[in-house]
Design a protein around this motif. Structure first.
Motif, short mmCIF file in Angstrom:
data_model
loop_
_atom_site.label_atom_id
_atom_site.label_comp_id
_atom_site.label_asym_id
_atom_site.label_seq_id
_atom_site.Cartn_x
_atom_site.Cartn_y
_atom_site.Cartn_z
N VAL A 187 0.84 -1.20 0.00
CA VAL A 187 0.00 0.00 0.00
C VAL A 187 0.87 1.25 0.00
O VAL A 187 0.59 2.22 -0.72
CB VAL A 187 -0.97 0.00 1.20
CG1 VAL A 187 -1.66 1.35 1.35
CG2 VAL A 187 -2.00 -1.10 1.07
N GLY A 188 1.94 1.24 0.79
CA GLY A 188 2.85 2.38 0.83
C GLY A 188 3.47 2.67 -0.52
O GLY A 188 3.59 3.83 -0.94
N THR A 189 3.84 1.62 -1.24
CA THR A 189 4.40 1.78 -2.58
C THR A 189 3.38 2.41 -3.52
O THR A 189 3.68 3.35 -4.26
CB THR A 189 4.88 0.43 -3.14
OG1 THR A 189 5.90 -0.08 -2.28
CG2 THR A 189 5.43 0.57 -4.54
N LEU A 229 -9.54 14.91 -3.39
CA LEU A 229 -8.15 14.48 -3.31
C LEU A 229 -7.69 14.41 -1.86
O LEU A 229 -7.00 13.48 -1.45
CB LEU A 229 -7.26 15.41 -4.12
CG LEU A 229 -7.49 15.41 -5.63
CD1 LEU A 229 -6.67 16.50 -6.30
CD2 LEU A 229 -7.20 14.05 -6.23
N LYS A 230 -8.10 15.40 -1.06
CA LYS A 230 -7.74 15.42 0.36
C LYS A 230 -8.38 14.23 1.07
O LYS A 230 -7.72 13.56 1.87
CB LYS A 230 -8.19 16.73 1.00
CG LYS A 230 -7.80 16.84 2.45
CD LYS A 230 -8.22 18.17 3.05
CE LYS A 230 -7.76 18.22 4.48
NZ LYS A 230 -8.64 18.94 5.34
N SER A 231 -9.64 13.96 0.78
CA SER A 231 -10.34 12.84 1.38
C SER A 231 -9.66 11.52 1.03
O SER A 231 -9.50 10.64 1.87
CB SER A 231 -11.80 12.83 0.93
OG SER A 231 -12.44 11.66 1.37
N MET A 232 -9.25 11.38 -0.22
CA MET A 232 -8.57 10.17 -0.67
C MET A 232 -7.28 9.97 0.12
O MET A 232 -7.01 8.87 0.61
CB MET A 232 -8.28 10.27 -2.17
CG MET A 232 -7.66 9.05 -2.77
SD MET A 232 -7.52 9.11 -4.58
CE MET A 232 -6.64 10.62 -4.86
N ALA A 233 -6.51 11.02 0.27
CA ALA A 233 -5.24 10.93 1.01
C ALA A 233 -5.49 10.57 2.47
O ALA A 233 -4.78 9.75 3.05
CB ALA A 233 -4.48 12.24 0.90
N GLU A 234 -6.53 11.17 3.07
CA GLU A 234 -6.84 10.89 4.48
C GLU A 234 -7.30 9.45 4.66
O GLU A 234 -6.98 8.81 5.65
CB GLU A 234 -7.89 11.87 4.99
CG GLU A 234 -7.35 13.26 5.20
CD GLU A 234 -8.43 14.27 5.57
OE1 GLU A 234 -9.64 13.96 5.47
OE2 GLU A 234 -8.05 15.39 5.98
N ARG A 235 -8.07 8.93 3.73
CA ARG A 235 -8.54 7.54 3.82
C ARG A 235 -7.38 6.56 3.72
O ARG A 235 -7.33 5.56 4.44
CB ARG A 235 -9.58 7.26 2.76
CG ARG A 235 -10.90 7.90 3.05
CD ARG A 235 -11.94 7.59 1.97
NE ARG A 235 -13.21 8.17 2.32
CZ ARG A 235 -14.08 7.65 3.17
NH1 ARG A 235 -13.81 6.51 3.75
NH2 ARG A 235 -15.21 8.26 3.44
N ILE A 236 -6.44 6.84 2.84
CA ILE A 236 -5.27 5.98 2.71
C ILE A 236 -4.46 6.01 4.00
O ILE A 236 -4.08 4.97 4.54
CB ILE A 236 -4.39 6.40 1.51
CG1 ILE A 236 -5.13 6.13 0.20
CG2 ILE A 236 -3.04 5.68 1.54
CD1 ILE A 236 -4.48 6.75 -1.02
N LEU A 274 0.87 7.08 -6.35
CA LEU A 274 -0.27 7.99 -6.50
C LEU A 274 0.15 9.43 -6.23
O LEU A 274 -0.23 10.34 -6.96
CB LEU A 274 -1.40 7.58 -5.55
CG LEU A 274 -2.64 8.44 -5.56
CD1 LEU A 274 -3.29 8.45 -6.94
CD2 LEU A 274 -3.63 7.97 -4.51
N GLU A 275 0.98 9.63 -5.22
CA GLU A 275 1.47 10.98 -4.90
C GLU A 275 2.26 11.55 -6.08
O GLU A 275 2.09 12.71 -6.45
CB GLU A 275 2.33 10.94 -3.64
CG GLU A 275 2.84 12.30 -3.21
CD GLU A 275 3.69 12.23 -1.96
OE1 GLU A 275 3.86 13.29 -1.32
OE2 GLU A 275 4.18 11.14 -1.61
N LYS A 276 3.12 10.73 -6.68
CA LYS A 276 3.89 11.18 -7.84
C LYS A 276 2.98 11.53 -9.01
O LYS A 276 3.18 12.53 -9.70
CB LYS A 276 4.89 10.11 -8.27
CG LYS A 276 6.05 9.93 -7.32
CD LYS A 276 6.93 8.77 -7.77
CE LYS A 276 7.93 8.40 -6.69
NZ LYS A 276 8.63 7.15 -6.98
N ALA A 277 1.96 10.69 -9.24
CA ALA A 277 1.03 10.93 -10.34
C ALA A 277 0.25 12.22 -10.12
O ALA A 277 0.05 13.00 -11.07
CB ALA A 277 0.07 9.75 -10.49
N LEU A 278 -0.18 12.47 -8.90
CA LEU A 278 -0.91 13.71 -8.62
C LEU A 278 -0.01 14.92 -8.78
O LEU A 278 -0.44 15.96 -9.28
CB LEU A 278 -1.51 13.67 -7.22
CG LEU A 278 -2.72 12.77 -7.05
CD1 LEU A 278 -3.13 12.69 -5.58
CD2 LEU A 278 -3.88 13.23 -7.90
N GLY A 279 1.24 14.81 -8.37
CA GLY A 279 2.19 15.90 -8.55
C GLY A 279 2.41 16.20 -10.03
O GLY A 279 2.42 17.37 -10.45
#
Length: 148
Positions: free
Chosen positions: A18-20, A97-104, A25-30
């Motif tokens: 999941v961390g990977t 996007l914020k909600s997605m990050a918080e859920r992860i 996902l973080e790179k793709a959003l950036g």
């Protein structure tokens, strides 16, 4: 909850996976934000020669400001209608996007905390961590993880 059967090594392996994926996902959003900013910058304005910084030339709707993209996501000179539209698009997506990050984050913290408490024999705290993860209570998860 009377019967838990957690394999800590299995949880640890899944958390790494999941961390990977979260990092990807973080790179793709950036990259997406960079692409949106470049698109807004390249779009220019609706006024010939209007890409120069300074006061807007021509009629401007009363009370209108440059789009929310300008100044924060893209260079301040991207103030045309396409930049404004892209800014509104990004602003509208920001809560999701914020909600997605918080859920992860809640899923990872909840799984790790619940597993650690299970290993230590504290099933009540493990259940609290599991419930906090379900309701995306990052504050509670951080508190539970810092008790030791």
């Amino acid at each position: 909850m009377t019967a838990w059967d957690i394999k800590p090594q299995g949880v640890q392996g899944q958390l790494k996976v999941v961390g990977t994926h979260a990092g990807d996902l973080e790179k793709a959003l950036g990259a997406w934000l960079t692409d949106v900013a470049e698109a807004a910058q390249a779009a220019g304005t609706a006024i010939p020669g209007g890409t120069e910084a300074g006061q807007p030339v021509g009629p401007v709707a009363p009370g209108r400001q440059p789009g929310p993209v300008a100044g924060s996501i893209v260079a301040p000179s991207a103030t045309g209608p396409v930049a404004a539209a892209l800014g509104e698009y990004v602003t509208a997506r920001k809560p999701k996007l914020k909600s997605m990050a918080e859920r992860i984050q809640a899923a990872v913290l909840g799984a790790a905390t619940a597993t650690n408490e299970y290993v230590e024999g504290d099933l009540d705290t493990a259940k609290q961590a599991q419930d906090a993860a379900k309701s995306v209570r990052l504050d509670l998860l951080k508190e539970l993880g810092g008790r030791k």
